[in-house]
Design an enzyme around this catalytic site. Structure first.
Site, mmCIF file in Angstrom:
data_model
loop_
_atom_site.group_PDB
_atom_site.id
_atom_site.type_symbol
_atom_site.label_atom_id
_atom_site.label_comp_id
_atom_site.label_asym_id
_atom_site.label_seq_id
_atom_site.Cartn_x
_atom_site.Cartn_y
_atom_site.Cartn_z
ATOM 1 N N ARG A 173 0.825 -1.207 0.000
ATOM 2 C CA ARG A 173 0.000 0.000 0.000
ATOM 3 C C ARG A 173 0.862 1.260 0.000
ATOM 4 O O ARG A 173 0.483 2.286 -0.579
ATOM 5 C CB ARG A 173 -0.961 -0.048 1.179
ATOM 6 C CG ARG A 173 -1.988 -1.157 1.006
ATOM 7 C CD ARG A 173 -2.573 -1.679 2.316
ATOM 8 N NE ARG A 173 -3.113 -3.010 2.092
ATOM 9 C CZ ARG A 173 -4.338 -3.275 1.654
ATOM 10 N NH1 ARG A 173 -5.182 -2.277 1.435
ATOM 11 N NH2 ARG A 173 -4.731 -4.509 1.460
ATOM 12 N N HIS B 91 -9.071 -11.344 2.856
ATOM 13 C CA HIS B 91 -8.129 -11.596 3.950
ATOM 14 C C HIS B 91 -8.810 -12.406 5.052
ATOM 15 O O HIS B 91 -9.980 -12.201 5.351
ATOM 16 C CB HIS B 91 -7.650 -10.237 4.497
ATOM 17 C CG HIS B 91 -6.493 -10.294 5.423
ATOM 18 N ND1 HIS B 91 -6.560 -10.812 6.696
ATOM 19 C CD2 HIS B 91 -5.207 -9.860 5.270
ATOM 20 C CE1 HIS B 91 -5.388 -10.697 7.281
ATOM 21 N NE2 HIS B 91 -4.545 -10.124 6.442
ATOM 22 N N LYS C 273 1.741 -15.492 -0.502
ATOM 23 C CA LYS C 273 1.905 -14.311 0.346
ATOM 24 C C LYS C 273 3.083 -14.471 1.311
ATOM 25 O O LYS C 273 3.317 -15.533 1.870
ATOM 26 C CB LYS C 273 0.628 -14.066 1.147
ATOM 27 C CG LYS C 273 0.722 -12.883 2.104
ATOM 28 C CD LYS C 273 -0.552 -12.676 2.891
ATOM 29 C CE LYS C 273 -0.402 -11.496 3.864
ATOM 30 N NZ LYS C 273 -1.643 -11.231 4.612
#
Length: 477
Positions: free
Chosen positions: A82, A236, A306
């Site tokens: 982000r 998530h 991830k």
């Protein structure tokens, strides 16, 4: 006016028109931008990127009407990714942290960073973020202090809170008790006001609420250029698909939530069409990092997921749609990523990326316009995990530094065949490139090119462990 002068003026106008970028806009017709960022979505979790178990008709349509970016890099985990999107810089440059941010951390994105939202405001844009922020929850780090006019959502991940509130377990699972002090309650916010403590039932409503808020924002700003950032909390962990989607996919909660996200995308695109904003709006759909395979994500044919710097951890499914500007049904395998969003969109808005600091991203407008000669702005791409430079890529070659493994991604996207022994010259060249980064971002330690991290004094949670909302964040009576 003489004929010769008229011909000269006509010629100059023609030259200026032909020389202008294909995405150039008249000031009164500045494009709108919508960036939809999904949390932990796997590379092959949607049909345009190969899913065989999830139904994503709206994303199918978006890909049919736009361009798939098949080599779009984010970061291994949430906060760094982000930061890259907001600043156009490698995460280690703009948010020098080893992992992610947590509730009441003193650290956050430095207010001195110039964000994409701030640059859009300079060009007369209304700016809004609806969803997950995750760049600091202290007052000076909130979105409203980083260029956004409007904010609705969670300040960090939907799993950051006490276990008894349902944030550590999926829908329908028994609510465990918090061990030790645990984390403070998870707050839902509007601008700088805490609306409520988020419980299990509230999690099932996140996608719907974010979608309705996004539609309201678009409607409210349809007469002016706008920049809408829609970072979903889905998919998530913990998994909380809404009532209308839960149980509809035979493969489980994760897949239900992927399909709900697809519905949300469809609602946003429908709103743009209904308001006649379609041809004035560039929409990006992407993910903040690779999927969590242990929760149901599929990253095939990529390796791992991830938290890693293998392709499955950082290469994310990305679609760009802009009718009449981005060629329909197209695809690009050029190396691009989160760091390129700021310089590209800001230029399209009529502005420029900051010149007083290093911006690692580049303008990929020509790629999006379908220019067959357009190339990636990155001769080299650096794969950081926290402070550590773990891999570098140049052209098709990717070298994993610690392991000494070399992969040709053009021939082996799965990183299955180590060809280092056959290409010693490539290994040596990439090792040298990696070593040169010591004088900029650093290879393991914080280098001179890393900018100061934001630090808050006396950090406190937005909702205390006793349920009390922090002073100054309570709704005014």
């Amino acid at each position: 006016m003489s004929n010769s002068l008229s011909r000269l003026l006509a010629f100059l106008l023609l030259v200026s028109f032909l020389a202008a970028p294909s995405f150039a806009q008249e000031p009164a017709l500045k494009p709108n931008f919508v960036v939809i960022n999904i949390d932990d979505l796997g590379y092959a979790d949607i049909e345009p990127f190969g899913s065989e178990i999830n139904r994503t008709p709206n994303l199918n349509a978006m890909a049919d009407e736009g361009m798939k970016l098949t080599c779009f890099y984010a970061a291994p985990v949430c906060s760094p990714s982000r930061a890259a999107l907001m600043t156009g810089s490698y995460p280690k440059r703009s948010l020098t942290i080893p992992h992610v941010l947590f509730p009441a951390n003193a650290e956050g994105l430095n207010p001195n960073e110039v964000t994409i939202a701030e640059l859009m405001k300079e060009q007369g844009y209304a700016t809004g973020i609806i969803g997950k922020w995750h760049l600091g929850d202290q007052p000076e780090f909130l979105p409203t202090k980083q260029g956004f006019d409007y904010y609705y959502g969670l300040p960090y991940s939907n799993d950051m809170g006490p276990a008894e509130d349902g944030v550590k377990s999926n829908y329908g699972a028994p609510l465990p008790k918090t061990k030790g002090k645990g984390q403070p309650p998870l707050p839902l916010m509007r601008n700088e006001t805490v609306l409520q403590r988020v419980l299990a039932k509230d999690q099932t409503e996140l996608v719907t609420n974010y979608t309705h808020e996004a539609i309201k924002f678009i409607n409210a700003h349809q007469e002016e250029p706008f920049f809408l950032y829609l970072p979903h909390s889905a998919v998530h962990f913990p998994l909380y698909p809404g009532d209308a989607f839960r149980g509809k996919n035979e493969h489980g909660l994760y897949n239900d939530w992927v399909e709900e996200v697809d519905w949300s995308v469809g609602q946003v695109l429908k709103t743009l069409k209904d308001l006649g904003l379609d041809e004035r709006t560039l929409v990006i759909f992407t993910s903040d990092n690779g999927g969590q395979t242990r929760f149901g994500a599929i990253n095939k044919p990529l390796r791992a997921g991830k938290g890693t710097t293998y392709e499955g951890g950082m290469r994310v499914p990305t679609i760009v749609r802009w009718p009449g500007k981005v060629p329909a049904g197209s695809s690009s395998d050029e190396v691009v990523g989160m760091i390129d969003v700021l310089p590209t969109l800001v230029r399209l808005a009529g502005g420029k990326a900051p010149a007083d600091r290093k911006i690692d991203g580049g303008d990929i407008g020509a790629i999006l316009a379908g220019d067959k000669d357009a190339k990636s702005p990155h001769d080299v791409f650096y794969f950081y995990r926290g402070f550590d430079l773990e891999a570098v890529r140049s052209g098709p070659w990717k070298l994993r530094l610690k392991e000494g493994e070399l992969y040709n991604l053009k021939e082996d996207i799965s990183e299955a065949k180590n060809v280092a022994a056959d290409h010693a010259d490539v290994v040596e060249r990439l090792q040298k490139i990696a070593a040169e980064m010591e004088s900029d971002l650093g290879v393991k330690k914080i280098g001179p090119g890393c900018r100061p991290l934001g630090m808050a004094k006396n950090p406190e949670p937005l909702i205390g462990y006793d349920g009390t909302v922090r002073e100054g964040f309570v709704p005014q009576k």
